[in-house]
Scaffold this motif. Structure first.
Motif, mmCIF file in Angstrom:
data_model
loop_
_atom_site.group_PDB
_atom_site.id
_atom_site.type_symbol
_atom_site.label_atom_id
_atom_site.label_comp_id
_atom_site.label_asym_id
_atom_site.label_seq_id
_atom_site.Cartn_x
_atom_site.Cartn_y
_atom_site.Cartn_z
ATOM 1 N N GLY A 1 2.507 10.220 2.012
ATOM 2 C CA GLY A 1 1.658 9.047 2.139
ATOM 3 C C GLY A 1 0.455 9.144 1.232
ATOM 4 N N SER A 2 -0.634 8.547 1.645
ATOM 5 C CA SER A 2 -1.877 8.615 0.882
ATOM 6 C C SER A 2 -3.060 8.422 1.824
ATOM 7 N N SER A 3 -4.232 8.766 1.303
ATOM 8 C CA SER A 3 -5.480 8.635 2.066
ATOM 9 C C SER A 3 -6.313 7.511 1.484
ATOM 10 N N PHE A 4 -7.099 6.901 2.328
ATOM 11 C CA PHE A 4 -7.991 5.822 1.910
ATOM 12 C C PHE A 4 -9.292 5.973 2.683
ATOM 13 N N TYR A 5 -10.417 5.844 1.997
ATOM 14 C CA TYR A 5 -11.717 6.047 2.636
ATOM 15 C C TYR A 5 -12.643 4.872 2.372
ATOM 16 N N VAL A 6 -13.494 4.599 3.362
ATOM 17 C CA VAL A 6 -14.506 3.560 3.263
ATOM 18 C C VAL A 6 -15.860 4.205 3.491
ATOM 19 N N GLN A 7 -16.769 3.998 2.557
ATOM 20 C CA GLN A 7 -18.108 4.560 2.687
ATOM 21 C C GLN A 7 -19.027 3.567 3.390
ATOM 22 N N PRO A 8 -20.090 4.078 4.019
ATOM 23 C CA PRO A 8 -21.049 3.175 4.662
ATOM 24 C C PRO A 8 -21.576 2.148 3.647
ATOM 25 N N GLY A 9 -21.681 0.937 4.095
ATOM 26 C CA GLY A 9 -22.165 -0.138 3.232
ATOM 27 C C GLY A 9 -21.042 -0.947 2.605
ATOM 28 N N GLU A 10 -19.848 -0.390 2.557
ATOM 29 C CA GLU A 10 -18.710 -1.136 2.029
ATOM 30 C C GLU A 10 -18.200 -2.098 3.098
ATOM 31 N N SER A 11 -17.615 -3.186 2.653
ATOM 32 C CA SER A 11 -17.066 -4.173 3.574
ATOM 33 C C SER A 11 -15.787 -3.624 4.207
ATOM 34 N N LEU A 12 -15.813 -3.462 5.513
ATOM 35 C CA LEU A 12 -14.648 -2.936 6.222
ATOM 36 C C LEU A 12 -13.476 -3.925 6.144
ATOM 37 N N ASP A 13 -13.766 -5.212 6.233
ATOM 38 C CA ASP A 13 -12.701 -6.216 6.142
ATOM 39 C C ASP A 13 -11.971 -6.129 4.806
ATOM 40 N N GLU A 14 -12.720 -6.020 3.723
ATOM 41 C CA GLU A 14 -12.106 -5.925 2.395
ATOM 42 C C GLU A 14 -11.332 -4.612 2.247
ATOM 43 N N ALA A 15 -11.911 -3.532 2.751
ATOM 44 C CA ALA A 15 -11.252 -2.227 2.656
ATOM 45 C C ALA A 15 -9.937 -2.233 3.428
ATOM 46 N N LEU A 16 -9.935 -2.813 4.609
ATOM 47 C CA LEU A 16 -8.707 -2.880 5.402
ATOM 48 C C LEU A 16 -7.653 -3.746 4.719
ATOM 49 N N SER A 17 -8.074 -4.835 4.106
ATOM 50 C CA SER A 17 -7.132 -5.692 3.376
ATOM 51 C C SER A 17 -6.522 -4.948 2.201
ATOM 52 N N THR A 18 -7.353 -4.208 1.466
ATOM 53 C CA THR A 18 -6.864 -3.416 0.337
ATOM 54 C C THR A 18 -5.909 -2.330 0.809
ATOM 55 N N PHE A 19 -6.289 -1.638 1.864
ATOM 56 C CA PHE A 19 -5.445 -0.587 2.437
ATOM 57 C C PHE A 19 -4.098 -1.157 2.864
ATOM 58 N N TYR A 20 -4.115 -2.266 3.568
ATOM 59 C CA TYR A 20 -2.883 -2.891 4.042
ATOM 60 C C TYR A 20 -2.000 -3.299 2.862
ATOM 61 N N ALA A 21 -2.608 -3.858 1.828
ATOM 62 C CA ALA A 21 -1.839 -4.265 0.642
ATOM 63 C C ALA A 21 -1.178 -3.060 -0.021
ATOM 64 N N ARG A 22 -1.862 -1.945 -0.061
ATOM 65 C CA ARG A 22 -1.299 -0.732 -0.670
ATOM 66 C C ARG A 22 -0.112 -0.175 0.118
ATOM 67 N N ILE A 23 -0.207 -0.183 1.430
ATOM 68 C CA ILE A 23 0.866 0.444 2.214
ATOM 69 C C ILE A 23 2.041 -0.490 2.472
ATOM 70 N N THR A 24 1.859 -1.778 2.258
ATOM 71 C CA THR A 24 2.961 -2.714 2.483
ATOM 72 C C THR A 24 3.685 -3.086 1.203
ATOM 73 N N THR A 25 3.180 -2.658 0.058
ATOM 74 C CA THR A 25 3.809 -2.951 -1.224
ATOM 75 C C THR A 25 4.340 -1.658 -1.814
ATOM 76 N N PRO A 26 5.628 -1.379 -1.594
ATOM 77 C CA PRO A 26 6.168 -0.113 -2.115
ATOM 78 C C PRO A 26 6.209 -0.099 -3.638
ATOM 79 N N VAL A 27 6.041 1.068 -4.174
ATOM 80 C CA VAL A 27 6.129 1.265 -5.609
ATOM 81 C C VAL A 27 7.432 2.012 -5.881
#
Length: 75
Positions: A46-72
């Motif tokens: 798999g892979s790891s994904f991190y969100v730092q304080p101050g980053e938008s959690l909604d955007e980070a979750l959307s990006t994370f979801y897009a990465r794990i649902t789109t196989p390469v």
């Protein structure tokens, strides 16, 4: 309190995890055990994904979801 040592958690998880498991880890903030999360993701294809304080959690979750649902596919 349970097991808190990263190496013991990894050993226990490895012993009990299904062979075909794909692990995607997600950490929020600075107080994250990146060694544990990165190791779990690497050992289980798999892979790891991190969100730092101050980053938008909604955007980070959307990006994370897009990465794990789109196989390469690598050919």
């Amino acid at each position: 309190m349970g097991v808190v040592e990263s190496d013991q958690i990894l050993t226990d998880f490895q012993r009990n995890a299904p062979d075909a498991l794909r692990m995607f880890t997600f950490g929020v903030g600075y107080d994250v055990d990146t060694y544990l999360l990165d190791s779990l993701a690497a050992e289980h294809h798999g892979s790891s994904f991190y969100v730092q304080p101050g980053e938008s959690l909604d955007e980070a979750l959307s990006t994370f979801y897009a990465r794990i649902t789109t196989p390469v596919w690598l050919i």
